[in-house]
Design a protein around this motif. Structure first.
Motif, short mmCIF file in Angstrom:
data_model
loop_
_atom_site.label_atom_id
_atom_site.label_comp_id
_atom_site.label_asym_id
_atom_site.label_seq_id
_atom_site.Cartn_x
_atom_site.Cartn_y
_atom_site.Cartn_z
N THR A 33 3.55 -42.08 29.11
CA THR A 33 2.83 -41.10 28.31
C THR A 33 3.49 -40.93 26.94
N PRO A 34 2.74 -41.03 25.84
CA PRO A 34 3.33 -40.85 24.51
C PRO A 34 3.68 -39.39 24.25
N ALA A 35 4.41 -39.17 23.16
CA ALA A 35 4.92 -37.83 22.85
C ALA A 35 3.85 -36.88 22.34
N SER A 36 2.64 -37.40 22.05
CA SER A 36 1.55 -36.50 21.66
C SER A 36 1.23 -35.52 22.79
N LEU A 37 1.48 -35.93 24.02
CA LEU A 37 1.47 -35.03 25.18
C LEU A 37 2.94 -34.85 25.55
N PHE A 38 3.53 -33.76 25.07
CA PHE A 38 4.99 -33.65 25.10
C PHE A 38 5.51 -33.47 26.52
N PRO A 39 6.67 -34.07 26.82
CA PRO A 39 7.21 -33.99 28.18
C PRO A 39 7.73 -32.60 28.52
N PRO A 40 7.82 -32.28 29.81
CA PRO A 40 8.40 -30.99 30.22
C PRO A 40 9.86 -30.90 29.79
N ALA A 41 10.33 -29.67 29.59
CA ALA A 41 11.73 -29.44 29.23
C ALA A 41 12.59 -29.50 30.49
N VAL A 42 13.50 -30.46 30.52
CA VAL A 42 14.34 -30.64 31.72
C VAL A 42 15.82 -30.78 31.36
N THR A 76 3.19 -37.51 14.84
CA THR A 76 3.36 -38.94 14.57
C THR A 76 2.50 -39.39 13.40
N GLU A 77 1.27 -38.92 13.36
CA GLU A 77 0.35 -39.30 12.28
C GLU A 77 0.90 -38.88 10.93
N TYR A 78 1.35 -37.63 10.82
CA TYR A 78 1.82 -37.14 9.52
C TYR A 78 3.19 -37.70 9.16
N MET A 249 7.91 -36.13 7.01
CA MET A 249 6.94 -35.08 6.71
C MET A 249 7.47 -34.09 5.67
N VAL A 250 8.79 -33.96 5.58
CA VAL A 250 9.39 -33.04 4.61
C VAL A 250 9.19 -33.61 3.20
N GLN A 251 8.71 -32.78 2.30
CA GLN A 251 8.47 -33.21 0.93
C GLN A 251 9.69 -32.90 0.08
N ASN A 252 10.67 -33.81 0.13
CA ASN A 252 11.85 -33.68 -0.74
C ASN A 252 11.48 -34.07 -2.16
N LEU A 386 8.89 -47.32 18.46
CA LEU A 386 7.58 -46.75 18.15
C LEU A 386 7.68 -45.23 18.02
N ALA A 387 7.20 -44.71 16.90
CA ALA A 387 7.22 -43.26 16.71
C ALA A 387 6.38 -42.54 17.76
N ASP A 388 5.40 -43.24 18.35
CA ASP A 388 4.54 -42.62 19.36
C ASP A 388 5.32 -42.08 20.55
#
Length: 435
Positions: A33-42, A76-78, A249-252, A386-388
């Motif tokens: 599963t990609p990170a767009s569906l974030f994993p549970p905190a463990v 990931t997109e941004y 994503m940060v606009q330096n 992969l950033a995904d």
């Protein structure tokens, strides 16, 4: 022609892409599963949640929920486009973190511990968003709250606390990063105000900020002063730094100040020397130490899920001894980083924190996080670039954090000076003259 790529798909003319559009990663690689569906905190193996107050637990839960639901799906997109998701600012505002520890003037006044834990939760999902918030909450807000005039506090704090006004904080220059006490941007007194001249570099949020806090050297006293510069001021130019590999994503920005007029009421009266911003630094350095903690938490969570989902030779990758050892090493680092981070917060809140304490915390946590993200990249194999799947993005995002708010080396020397009583900061010219 065979191999030309021009027979099918999009035209390559005018810089267009060659070939067919790539498959969505969910279809292309169905084993994990990609990170767009974030994993549970463990990652809370030592149950450090037990040390939190009910209010801190509630804040952490709120921030985690919003970040996983609203930000994970777009990050990931941004990040790939190197654009900031301005449409997500209302969601980031709803986290309640924009004011940081500032209290009064419509600001809730979080404890440093609560703010730090929440920062880690933001960084766990996306480091760029945590940097966007920290610039605002841990530099802009406390500078106005601690050093601003009553009029400035009334005018800005509540609006900043709601992200209705966006701020940036400009100290670093092209020639002076870690050696911040040698800044060259100048402030000269003129009737009714000041003229600012000089350059700033790597200033987060500067390309879109409504207000810019500019630190400049007073030409009369040779001391550091602070000024509020409004967006669109004549002579002010802020341009985006392109081609970054981390915190994309940060606009330096690069800032150029060419005789920018600042009225007297926009000088920050509480900044008359470099030492006047030490309290701001003490707080922000602790907060920055929690970014590597959050990044490491997210990487561990991602790797934990990936290794259980991804199969090889009929068994999940989690069944292999070498993979388990790496996963446990990552987990141990996270536990140690969390304990150090909590102690930094408590020492600050009790008035015991020194510059050496915060410098060691930031330097050490960012170094240990480097090991975590490196191991995570190994564990994910090809998908580790992969950033995904988060880890590649986190791997890159950690690099600028390793350097900003003082590089690892400079922070180490700050702590070294404190524990030995000997300052070992030497310029190349001085060092060469003593050979």
């Amino acid at each position: 022609m065979p191999g030309s790529g021009g027979a099918t798909g999009d035209s390559a003319g005018a810089g267009g892409k060659v070939g067919l559009q790539s498959l969505d990663v969910v279809l292309a690689f169905q084993q994990a599963t990609p990170a767009s569906l974030f994993p549970p905190a463990v990652s809370d193996y030592y149950q450090l949640d037990d040390l939190l107050t009910d209010e801190e637990k509630a804040l952490r839960k709120k921030v985690r929920g919003i970040m996983e639901k609203e930000i994970a799906s777009i990050m990931t997109e941004y990040w790939e486009k190197a654009e900031f998701p301005f449409h997500a600012i209302p969601k980031l505002a709803s986290l309640g973190l924009a004011a940081g520890t500032t209290k009064g003037y419509g600001c809730p006044g979080l404890s440093l511990t609560a703010s730090a834990i929440a920062t880690a939760e933001v960084a766990r999902v996306d480091a760029s968003c945590s940097t966007f918030i920290l610039v605002h909450a841990s530099l802009v807000m406390p500078t106005i709250a601690l050093c601003g005039s009553e009029s400035q506090k009334q005018q800005y704090l509540q609006s900043l606390a709601q992200f209705k006004t966006l701020g940036c904080w400009a100290m670093t220059e092209p020639d002076y990063g870690s050696d911040a006490s040698s800044l060259r941007t100048s402030a000269s007194k003129v009737p009714g105000g000041w003229h600012l001249n000089g350059q700033k570099r790597w200033i987060g949020n500067s390309t879109f900020a409504d207000m810019l806090i500019i630190l400049a050297r007073n030409e009369d006293t040779n001391q550091l002063n602070g000024f509020i510069v409004k967006k669109g001021a004549s002579g002010l130019k802020a341009t985006k730094i392109e081609n970054k590999i981390g915190l994309r994503m940060v606009q330096n920005g690069d800032i150029v100040l060419n005789n920018v007029f600042v009225p007297d009421e926009d000088r920050i009266p509480g900044i008359s020397s470099f030492k006047d911003i030490n309290e701001v630094f003490a707080m922000s350095r602790v907060m920055v130490a929690w970014q590597p903690i959050g990044i490491s938490m997210g990487v561990f969570d991602m790797c934990h899920r990936y290794l259980k989902e991804r199969k090889q030779f009929g068994a999940p990758l989690a069944a292999f001894q070498l993979n388990q050892e790496k996963l446990v090493r990552m987990l141990g680092n996270v536990q140690a980083m969390l304990l150090v981070g909590r102690r930094l917060c408590k020492m600050y809140e009790s008035g015991k924190l020194t510059p050496g304490h915060s410098s060691l915390g930031k330097a050490w946590s960012s170094r240990k996080a480097r090991e975590v993200v490196s191991l995570g990249r190994e564990l994910l194999g090809g998908n580790g670039i992969l950033a995904d799947f988060l880890v590649a993005k986190a791997f890159c995002d950690l690099e600028p954090i390793f350097s900003y708010e003082g590089t690892y080396d400079i922070n180490s020397l700050v702590t070294g000076r404190e524990i030995t009583g000997i300052a070992s900061f030497k310029s190349a010219v001085i060092a060469k003259s003593r050979l």
